[in-house]
Design an enzyme around this catalytic site. Structure first.
Site, PDB file in Angstrom:
ATOM      1  N   LYS A   1       0.862  -1.187   0.000  1.00  0.00           N
ATOM      2  CA  LYS A   1       0.000   0.000   0.000  1.00  0.00           C
ATOM      3  C   LYS A   1       0.895   1.231   0.000  1.00  0.00           C
ATOM      4  O   LYS A   1       1.692   1.440   0.915  1.00  0.00           O
ATOM      5  CB  LYS A   1      -0.914   0.030   1.213  1.00  0.00           C
ATOM      6  CG  LYS A   1      -1.790   1.283   1.238  1.00  0.00           C
ATOM      7  CD  LYS A   1      -2.371   1.553   2.603  1.00  0.00           C
ATOM      8  CE  LYS A   1      -2.928   2.976   2.631  1.00  0.00           C
ATOM      9  NZ  LYS A   1      -3.342   3.400   3.980  1.00  0.00           N
TER      10      LYS A   1
ATOM     11  N   ALA B   1      -9.328   5.888   4.923  1.00  0.00           N
ATOM     12  CA  ALA B   1      -9.174   7.047   5.805  1.00  0.00           C
ATOM     13  C   ALA B   1     -10.474   7.810   5.964  1.00  0.00           C
ATOM     14  O   ALA B   1     -11.197   8.068   4.997  1.00  0.00           O
ATOM     15  CB  ALA B   1      -8.085   7.999   5.314  1.00  0.00           C
ATOM     16  N   GLY B   2     -10.749   8.170   7.216  1.00  0.00           N
ATOM     17  CA  GLY B   2     -11.874   9.041   7.532  1.00  0.00           C
ATOM     18  C   GLY B   2     -13.098   8.360   8.100  1.00  0.00           C
ATOM     19  O   GLY B   2     -13.999   9.027   8.614  1.00  0.00           O
TER      20      GLY B   2
ATOM     21  N   ASN C   1      -8.340   1.824  10.371  1.00  0.00           N
ATOM     22  CA  ASN C   1      -7.548   1.469  11.534  1.00  0.00           C
ATOM     23  C   ASN C   1      -8.060   2.209  12.774  1.00  0.00           C
ATOM     24  O   ASN C   1      -8.574   1.622  13.711  1.00  0.00           O
ATOM     25  CB  ASN C   1      -6.071   1.773  11.289  1.00  0.00           C
ATOM     26  CG  ASN C   1      -5.159   1.295  12.409  1.00  0.00           C
ATOM     27  OD1 ASN C   1      -3.965   1.563  12.400  1.00  0.00           O
ATOM     28  ND2 ASN C   1      -5.672   0.599  13.400  1.00  0.00           N
ATOM     29  N   THR C   2      -7.968   3.556  12.747  1.00  0.00           N
ATOM     30  CA  THR C   2      -8.324   4.344  13.919  1.00  0.00           C
ATOM     31  C   THR C   2      -9.770   4.139  14.343  1.00  0.00           C
ATOM     32  O   THR C   2     -10.075   4.141  15.545  1.00  0.00           O
ATOM     33  CB  THR C   2      -8.067   5.836  13.649  1.00  0.00           C
ATOM     34  OG1 THR C   2      -6.742   6.005  13.153  1.00  0.00           O
ATOM     35  CG2 THR C   2      -8.222   6.648  14.925  1.00  0.00           C
TER      36      THR C   2
END
Length: 268
Positions: free
Chosen positions: A110, A197-198, A219-220
């Protein structure tokens, strides 16, 4: 009587670099409190592809320290080394080559090349340069980019095996900020499109899938939840529900009410 003609999309498996996957949820391995939580959350997510930040994770380059591969064994998961923390094409290419060496020739990576450490938006010029070098060097590149349909298509045409537009800034949890651009990217693509992301919660993941994305990487949203393992399970279900809703074809949006039970043929 006029009957509305509606079509629904065809179901196609998720195929990345020639390999078919059942799960459309990809997860990261950072930000957990320990490797045991990483292992349990990854299992709960049902993910088959797991990202590994080469600059931040020990996968054997630090003997004597806890090894991520003990929690995420390569014989069970497809590892996706990423270039998180790289701000130039040179650093990103070097990181991917290190990953290939550490993982015995592994060539699926990635790519992300960041513009600054505040927004973590991609540096598209550096991303183009790195993608070209890596593809020429035999890597199979899944690439993080912004939600610009033109940039996404260019990366596809360069030879990236998957394009991964952001939904919002990395780690922000803001959800899909520009669904129209994401939908445009999906409609014009010949390779898998995965939101990266986001995403903040399960409904964000479902929206991404309802837009027609082939998958979501996060992930987060999982690691940063109060109960990461439970959130991983929720994300798994949201991805499945969103995909089914996309395939089912939602009802048209209407400005005014439309009775669920029609009045035609009733006796008064």
């Amino acid at each position: 009587m006029n009957q509305e003609i509606r079509t629904t999309p065809e179901d196609k498996p998720l195929v990345i670099a020639g390999k078919t996957y059942k799960s459309r949820l990809l997860v990261g391995t950072g930000k957990y409190k320990d490797l045991e939580e990483t292992r349990l959350a990854t299992e709960a997510s049902g993910a088959e592809i797991v990202t590994v930040a080469i600059r931040r994770s020990n996968i054997g380059q630090k003997p004597g320290e806890p090894n991520l591969l003990d929690a995420i064994p390569p014989d069970r998961y497809t590892l996706l080394p990423n270039t998180a923390g790289c701000y130039t094409a040179e650093d990103a290419v070097r990181t991917c080559r290190l990953a290939r060496e550490l993982l015995d020739g592994h060539d699926l990576v990635k790519l992300e090349v960041l513009a600054d450490d505040k927004t973590l938006f991609p540096d598209i010029v550096q991303t183009y340069a790195a993608a070209e070098q890596l593809i020429n060097d035999g890597f199979k590149v899944m690439v993080y980019t912004n939600d610009d349909p033109i940039a996404a298509k260019r990366l596809e045409l360069m030879g990236c095996v998957a394009v991964m537009p952001l939904a919002a800034p990395i780690g922000s949890g803001l959800g899909i900020r520009n669904p129209y651009n994401i939908r445009t990217i999906v409609e014009n693509a010949e390779v898998p499109i995965l939101v990266d992301a986001g995403v903040g919660t399960a409904s964000d993941a479902a929206v991404a899938m309802e837009l027609g994305c082939d998958g979501v990487l996060m992930n987060t949203a999982i690691a940063g939840a109060q109960k990461p393992i439970l959130m991983a399970s929720a994300m798994r279900k949201a991805i499945e529900a969103g995909r089914e809703a996309y395939l089912a074809g939602r009802m048209p949006r209407r400005r005014f009410a439309n009775a669920s039970s029609p009045l035609d043929g009733l006796f008064f």
